[in-house]
Design a protein around this motif. Structure first.
Motif, short mmCIF file in Angstrom:
data_model
loop_
_atom_site.label_atom_id
_atom_site.label_comp_id
_atom_site.label_asym_id
_atom_site.label_seq_id
_atom_site.Cartn_x
_atom_site.Cartn_y
_atom_site.Cartn_z
N THR A 214 10.25 4.60 -6.23
CA THR A 214 9.37 4.18 -5.27
C THR A 214 10.09 3.19 -4.56
N ALA B 233 5.57 8.94 -8.37
CA ALA B 233 7.09 8.50 -8.27
C ALA B 233 7.15 7.34 -9.13
N VAL C 56 0.83 -1.04 -0.04
CA VAL C 56 -0.05 0.16 -0.12
C VAL C 56 0.96 1.13 0.13
N GLU C 57 2.07 1.15 0.67
CA GLU C 57 2.79 2.35 0.68
C GLU C 57 3.39 2.65 -0.97
N GLU D 243 1.98 2.04 -3.53
CA GLU D 243 0.85 2.30 -4.18
C GLU D 243 0.79 3.83 -3.99
N ALA D 244 0.77 4.16 -2.59
CA ALA D 244 0.58 5.70 -2.30
C ALA D 244 1.83 6.42 -3.25
N ALA D 245 3.02 5.83 -3.28
CA ALA D 245 3.98 6.62 -3.85
C ALA D 245 3.66 6.86 -5.33
N LEU D 246 3.19 5.67 -6.05
CA LEU D 246 2.93 5.94 -7.38
C LEU D 246 1.80 6.64 -7.61
N THR D 247 0.70 6.97 -6.95
CA THR D 247 -0.18 7.87 -7.05
C THR D 247 0.29 9.30 -6.95
N LEU D 248 1.48 9.38 -6.14
CA LEU D 248 1.97 10.73 -6.19
C LEU D 248 3.05 11.10 -7.02
#
Lengths: 340, 298
Positions: free
Chosen positions: B201, B196, B186-187, B189-194
Motif C-alpha cells: 500500500t 494489499a 482513505v486511498e 484503506e481502499a488498497a487494504l480492502t483490496l
C-alpha cells in the motif's frame, strides 16, 4: 446489537448522522475493530481476520480511487496485489478488467484517469474495483451521497440491477430514508449507536417499533395524549386506539399525514380549522390546524368533499400508533456484532 | 544558500475587456511596482551572482580549473558530497516517518512534535553547532567517555554530518505534512480492502501520491546540506583537507586573498543552487499541471 444478514440480501443501514451506521459498516469490513462483540461471515468468526483477508468489496463515500492510476489499473489493483501464487496471469487480469468495465458500462474509458471522469462514472469505477476481487460481501458507504439528484436516481436503479445480477450480499449506508426504502430488501434503522428496528420497508411503515422509527421513516405527527384505564384522550376528546397495554399516564399518538382525513360523517375524533385551501391536479390540499395542537397539517381531499367544507372540519384517524411519552431505556446488549 | 521553502505561485488575473477592476492599479503604479521588484532582484541577486562568476574566471579558465586540482579543495568537495549523501537518506526516512505519523494518526504530543520539527528553522545554526560542542566536545557532557573509547565526533566528520542533519531535517517533513494531511488515509484503506499488504500500500498508493512533494523536499534538503555554513563551521575545527566542507573552504581561501580559488569553489555552490532552483521550478510546473488536472476536469 445483533444483526443477521442473509446471503444475497440487500440491506440498508439507515440513520441520522452520528448514529453509527458508517462505524458498523467499517466494523464489518475490518477497517475498524469493535471493542466488544464479533463479526461472523457464514457462521465463521471473522473478528480477528485482517481487512486484507476478509474479502469485502468496499465502496467509499468519495470513492477513494487511486488518482495516479488509470481506470483500468484501479480495477486491476485488487488482482495485481495478490500474492504471486494466487495472482491470475496478466492476460486473465486484462480480460477481467475489460469484462468489469463493460459490466459497469464504462467500455473504452479504461485509459482515462479518475480526474477525467464524472461523479457517476467514478462511482461505477469504484464499484468495479470492489467487484474485481470477487468479494464475499459488498459494502457501500453513502453510495449516492456526493451525486446530484438525477444521477442518483439512475444509479439507484442501476445498483438494484447489479445486485440482481450478482446476487452478492450487499450492505449500504444511507441517511436518506427514500433511498433505503426504495432499494433495500431490509432496512436497519440506527439511532445513537443502537438498532431501533430491522425490517422490510413495509414492516417499518406499518409497524414502526419506536417513536424514532416512525418519525425518521417518513413524516409523522405526534399528539400528546394521556392514557387512563385503556382510554386515550387528547384534551377533552377521546381517540379510539388500542393502548397495547400501556400504563396510565402521558403518552404520544403518532400518525402520518396520509392517515388523517376529513370525516365524511361529520363525526370525528379531532377537530380542526382550515387555514388554507389550494387546488392540486386531483383535488384540493387543505392546511389544517388541529385544535389543541400547535402545528398545521396538510390534508388532501376530493373536490366534492371540499365543496362542503366550512371553516371548521371534523377529522378522523385511519391509523395511528401510541408510544409512552418517555421512551423506555432498553437493557444494554453486550454482544455488539453483525453476522452475515 | 537562501531559504527556498516558500514557493511563489503567480496567477494571471482574468482579462476583462473594457472593465477596470477596483483592485487594478493605474498603469503608472503598476510599472513602478514592477520596476522596484526587478531593481531589487538585480541589485541583490543577479549582481552578486554575476560577480561570483566574473571573479572566478578573472584570470582565465585555466586558473579556474586549477582550483579543482588542489587536494584540499578536492577533499572539501568530497566531504560535502559525503555529508549530503548521509544527510539526505536519514532526513528522508525521518521526514517520511514524521509526516506519516502526524498526518495519518492522532496521538498525544502531536502538536509538540510539529513545533519541534520547525525548531532547526527558528534556532540559529551557530547555536545548534555550539550545543553539539557542549554535548560531544572534549569538555562536553559525553566528552570524556567518547575520548576514552576513541570516538571522535566534534572536529571530525561525524560532527559535521550530525550538525548538517540537524539543520536540514525540517525540509522533507515540512513538505510532506500538509500534503499527506490533505490526502488523508482513505486511498490507503481502499488498497487494504483490496488485499494489499501494508508495504505494498505504501509503495503503490502512498508514495506515488507524495512523490513530487518528496522530491521537492529532498532537493531543498540537499541544497541546504551542501551549503550549510554556521553549524558546520562551529563543529568542524577547519582542518584543511580533513574537516572542511566547500563553504568552509571558500571562507578560508577568501581570507587568504586567494580570490580566484575562493570564487571558483563558490561557482560550484552557486551552480548547485541554480540547478536546484531550475529543478524546483520544473517540479512546481509539473505539480501545478497535476493539481489543475485534478480540480479542473470534473
Amino acid at each position: 446489537m445483533t444483526l443477521d444478514i442473509a446471503p444475497g440480501e440487500l440491506v440498508a443501514l439507515l440513520g441520522p448522522s452520528g448514529s453509527g451506521k458508517t462505524t458498523l459498516l467499517r466494523v464489518i469490513a475490518g477497517l475498524s475493530s469493535p471493542s466488544r462483540g464479533r463479526v461472523l461471515f457464514n457462521g465463521e468468526d471473522a473478528t480477528s481476520l485482517r481487512v486484507q483477508d476478509r474479502r469485502v468489496g468496499f465502496v467509499f463515500q468519495n470513492y477513494a480511487l487511486f488518482k495516479h492510476m488509470r481506470v483500468a489499473d484501479n480495477i486491476a489493483y485488487g488482482l495485481r496485489v495478490r500474492p504471486w501464487r494466487a495472482r491470475p496471469p496478466r492476460a486473465e487480469i486484462d480480460a477481467r478488467v475489460a469484462e468489469l468495465l463493460s459490466f459497469v458500462q464504462l467500455d473504452g474509458l479504461g485509459e482515462r484517469y479518475p480526474a477525467q471522469l464524472s461523479g457517476g462514472q467514478r462511482q461505477r469505477v469504484a464499484l468495479a474495483r470492489a467487484l474485481a476481487i470477487e468479494p464475499r460481501v459488498l459494502l457501500l458507504d453513502e453510495p449516492f451521497g456526493a451525486l446530484d439528484a438525477r444521477v442518483r436516481k439512475d444509479l439507484r436503479r442501476w445498483l438494484r440491477e447489479i445486485h440482481k445480477r450478482t446476487r452478492l450480499t450487499t450492505v449500504f449506508v444511507t441517511h436518506d430514508q427514500d433511498e433505503a426504502m426504495d432499494l433495500a430488501d431490509r432496512v436497519v434503522v440506527l439511532n445513537k449507536g443502537r438498532i431501533e428496528q430491522v425490517g422490510t420497508p413495509g414492516e417499518l411503515y406499518d409497524r414502526p417499533a419506536s417513536p424514532f422509527v416512525i418519525s425518521f421513516v417518513g413524516e409523522a405527527v405526534a399528539l400528546p395524549v394521556s392514557v387512563t384505564n385503556g382510554h386515550v384522550t387528547f384534551g377533552d376528546r377521546e381517540i379510539h386506539i388500542d393502548t397495547l397495554g400501556l400504563r396510565n399516564g402521558p403518552a404520544r399518538v403518532f400518525f402520518r399525514p396520509a392517515d388523517i382525513a376529513i370525516a365524511p360523517s361529520g363525526e370525528g375524533e379531532l377537530e380542526g380549522r382550515i387555514e388554507n385551501l389550494r387546488r392540486t391536479p386531483s383535488g384540493v390540499r387543505a392546511t389544517i390546524a388541529i385544535d389543541g395542537y400547535d402545528q398545521t397539517l396538510e390534508i388532501d381531499s376530493s373536490i366534492e368533499a371540499a365543496a362542503t367544507f366550512g371553516d371548521r372540519v371534523p377529522l378522523t384517524l385511519a391509523r395511528a400508533r401510541i408510544f409512552p411519552a418517555e421512551p423506555p431505556r432498553f437493557p444494554d446488549f453486550a454482544d455488539v456484532g453483525a453476522g452475515i | 544558500m537562501s531559504d527556498l521553502s516558500a514557493p511563489i505561485v503567480t496567477r494571471a488575473p482574468t482579462p476583462r475587456v473594457g472593465l477596470r477592476l477596483v483592485t487594478q492599479d493605474p498603469p503608472l503604479a503598476r510599472y513602478a511596482f514592477i520596476a522596484v521588484a526587478v531593481l531589487f532582484l538585480a541589485l541583490f541577486l543577479f549582481a552578486p551572482l554575476a560577480i561570483v562568476f566574473t571573479e572566478a574566471f578573472a584570470k582565465g579558465a585555466a586558473k579556474f580549473a586549477e582550483t579543482f586540482e588542489d587536494p584540499d579543495a578536492q577533499a572539501a568537495i568530497w566531504l560535502t558530497l559525503l555529508t549530503a549523501s548521509i544527510t539526505i537518506p536519514s532526513n528522508l526516512i525521518f521526514g517520511l516517518s514524521a509526516a506519516w505519523s502526524i498526518a495519518k494518526f492522532s496521538f498525544p504530543g502531536k502538536s509538540l512534535l510539529i513545533t519541534l520539527i520547525d525548531l532547526p528553522f527558528s534556532v540559529s545554526p551557530v547555536v545548534a553547532g555550539l550545543t553539539y560542542m557542549l554535548v560531544f566536545g572534549a569538555q562536553g557532557l559525553f566528552g570524556e567517555w567518547l575520548a576514552a573509547h576513541g570516538i571522535e565526533i566534534v572536529f571530525a566528520v561525524p560532527g559535521i554530518v550530525l550538525a548538517t542533519i540537524f539543520v536540514t531535517f525540517p525540509f522533507v517533513a515540512r513538505e510532506l505534512i500538509p500534503l499527506m494531511q490533505e490526502q488523508g488515509t482513505v486511498e490507503e484503506e481502499a488498497a487494504l480492502t483490496l488485499g494489499a499488504s501494508g508495504l505494498r500500500t505504501f509503495l503503490t498508493v502512498t508514495l506515488p501520491n507524495i512523490k513530487w512533494g518528496l522530491l521537492y523536499g529532498v532537493l531543498l534538503c540537499n541544497a541546504r546540506a551542501m551549503g550549510e555554513f554556521g553549524a558546520v563551521s562551529v563543529v568542524s575545527g577547519h582542518i584543511r583537507g580533513l574537516t572542511n566542507t566547500i563553504p568552509l573552504q571558500v571562507e578560508i581561501l577568501y581570507n587568504e586573498y586567494n580570490n580566484v580559488a575562493a570564487f571558483s569553489l563558490a561557482v560550484l555552490l552557486a551552480s548547485l543552487a541554480l540547478v536546484t532552483l531550475g529543478l524546483k521550478t520544473f517540479l512546481e510546473w509539473r505539480h501545478a499541471g497535476e493539481l489543475a488536472g485534478r480540480v479542473g476536469r470534473h
